[in-house]
Scaffold this active site. Structure first.
Site, mmCIF file in Angstrom:
data_model
loop_
_atom_site.group_PDB
_atom_site.id
_atom_site.type_symbol
_atom_site.label_atom_id
_atom_site.label_comp_id
_atom_site.label_asym_id
_atom_site.label_seq_id
_atom_site.Cartn_x
_atom_site.Cartn_y
_atom_site.Cartn_z
ATOM 1 N N GLU A 171 2.305 -11.493 5.698
ATOM 2 C CA GLU A 171 1.312 -11.019 6.394
ATOM 3 C C GLU A 171 1.932 -11.089 7.909
ATOM 4 O OE1 GLU A 171 -1.411 -9.523 5.167
ATOM 5 O OE2 GLU A 171 -1.947 -10.625 3.357
ATOM 6 N N GLU A 180 -2.206 0.138 7.677
ATOM 7 C CA GLU A 180 -1.206 -0.688 7.406
ATOM 8 C C GLU A 180 -0.148 -0.188 6.437
ATOM 9 O OE1 GLU A 180 -3.159 -3.702 4.745
ATOM 10 O OE2 GLU A 180 -1.241 -4.846 4.272
ATOM 11 N N HIS A 216 2.984 -6.947 4.249
ATOM 12 C CA HIS A 216 1.558 -6.618 4.505
ATOM 13 C C HIS A 216 1.166 -7.048 6.057
ATOM 14 C CE1 HIS A 216 0.425 -5.718 0.382
ATOM 15 N NE2 HIS A 216 1.310 -6.274 0.175
ATOM 16 N N HIS A 233 0.846 -1.441 0.014
ATOM 17 C CA HIS A 233 0.228 0.063 -0.107
ATOM 18 C C HIS A 233 0.945 1.274 0.112
ATOM 19 C CE1 HIS A 233 -2.985 -3.140 0.606
ATOM 20 N NE2 HIS A 233 -2.210 -3.523 1.649
HETATM 21 ZN ZN LIG Z 1 -2.069 -5.419 2.543
#
Ligand SMILES: [Zn+2]
Length: 244
Positions: A148, A24, A84, A9
């Site tokens: 993640e 995030e 992420h 992002h």
């Molecule tokens: Zn993400």
């Protein structure tokens, strides 16, 4: 080896937002920069798809992912690592998971190492290594992994993700996994402030911040930017060429 670190992002896209308001995009950037300096100091060449909240592509999700892949491919990275934070509708969901496109091969090996190091270092639930057809995993020309770190939607994990100490440990775990796979010895990260030029992590440029002003040693700084410096002794003139 050359690694492309991709903080998920950024810019117009905050990514998932935690119940406490943590974005995030801010976590992924902090962890990617920290990981980058460990790897750079350990002898890897490191570049980022973005090194600040500024993104170099147009604000469309389709373009966004293509641009990240293009940066990795153009930079001829040996490894692409996208960072992420996870998110789920239920606040209880938590833990770490790591993805590669295929179940076998180099990317899957790196994914397993990353997952193991993160779980060991951060002590969160091990959700395992998974495969997925994510755009950035499918279209990159090199082994590609997406991790993640934890669930930003989980209030406890959101708090951890916002903590610089936790970010540092996550970064070190990522760097250690990559270093181990590529036969590098993980070195300590350089002291702050660190330097990124045009999305490349740079070390060996003496610099310090004194009373809000940045002082850098000119010759190594210009050299790291791809330019040259000449000294005219006769007239005591410093001549800088920013482009070779
Ligand atoms: Zn993400």
């Amino acid at each position: 080896m050359r690694v492309c670190l991709d903080p998920g992002h950024g810019g117009y896209d905050p990514g998932a937002v935690g119940p406490g308001g943590l974005k995030e995009k801010d976590v992924t950037l902090a962890v990617a920069l920290r990981a980058g300096f460990y790897l750079q100091e350990s002898g890897a060449e490191v570049f980022f798809t973005r090194a600040s909240d500024r993104v170099s592509w147009l604000p469309e999700v389709g373009r966004d992912l293509a641009a990240r892949v293009e940066i990795a491919n153009r930079g001829q990275a040996d490894l692409y690592l996208s960072i992420h934070c996870n998110s789920a509708p239920t606040p209880e969901a938590g833990g770490i998971e790591t993805y590669s496109f295929r179940q076998m091969g180099k990317a899957a090996e790196v994914a397993r190492l990353i997952q193991a190091e993160l779980v060991r270092e951060l002590g969160l639930r091990d959700r395992g290594v998974k495969t997925a057809g994510f755009y950035v995993l499918r279209h990159t020309a090199m082994p590609a992994v997406l991790t993640e770190l934890a669930f930003i939607s989980n209030p406890r994990e959101e708090k951890l993700l916002s903590d610089p100490g936790f970010q540092e440990r996550a970064a070190k775990a990522l760097a250690r996994a990559v270093a181990v796979h590529y036969g590098l010895v993980l070195a300590p990260a350089p002291a702050a402030p660190r330097l990124v030029i045009d999305n490349r992590a740079v070390t060996g440029v003496p610099l310090q911040v004194i009373e809000g002003r940045t002082w850098v040693e000119l010759r190594p700084f210009v050299a790291a930017s791809g330019g040259t410096v000449e000294w005219n002794q006769e007239t005591k003139t410093i001549v800088v060429y920013l482009k070779p």
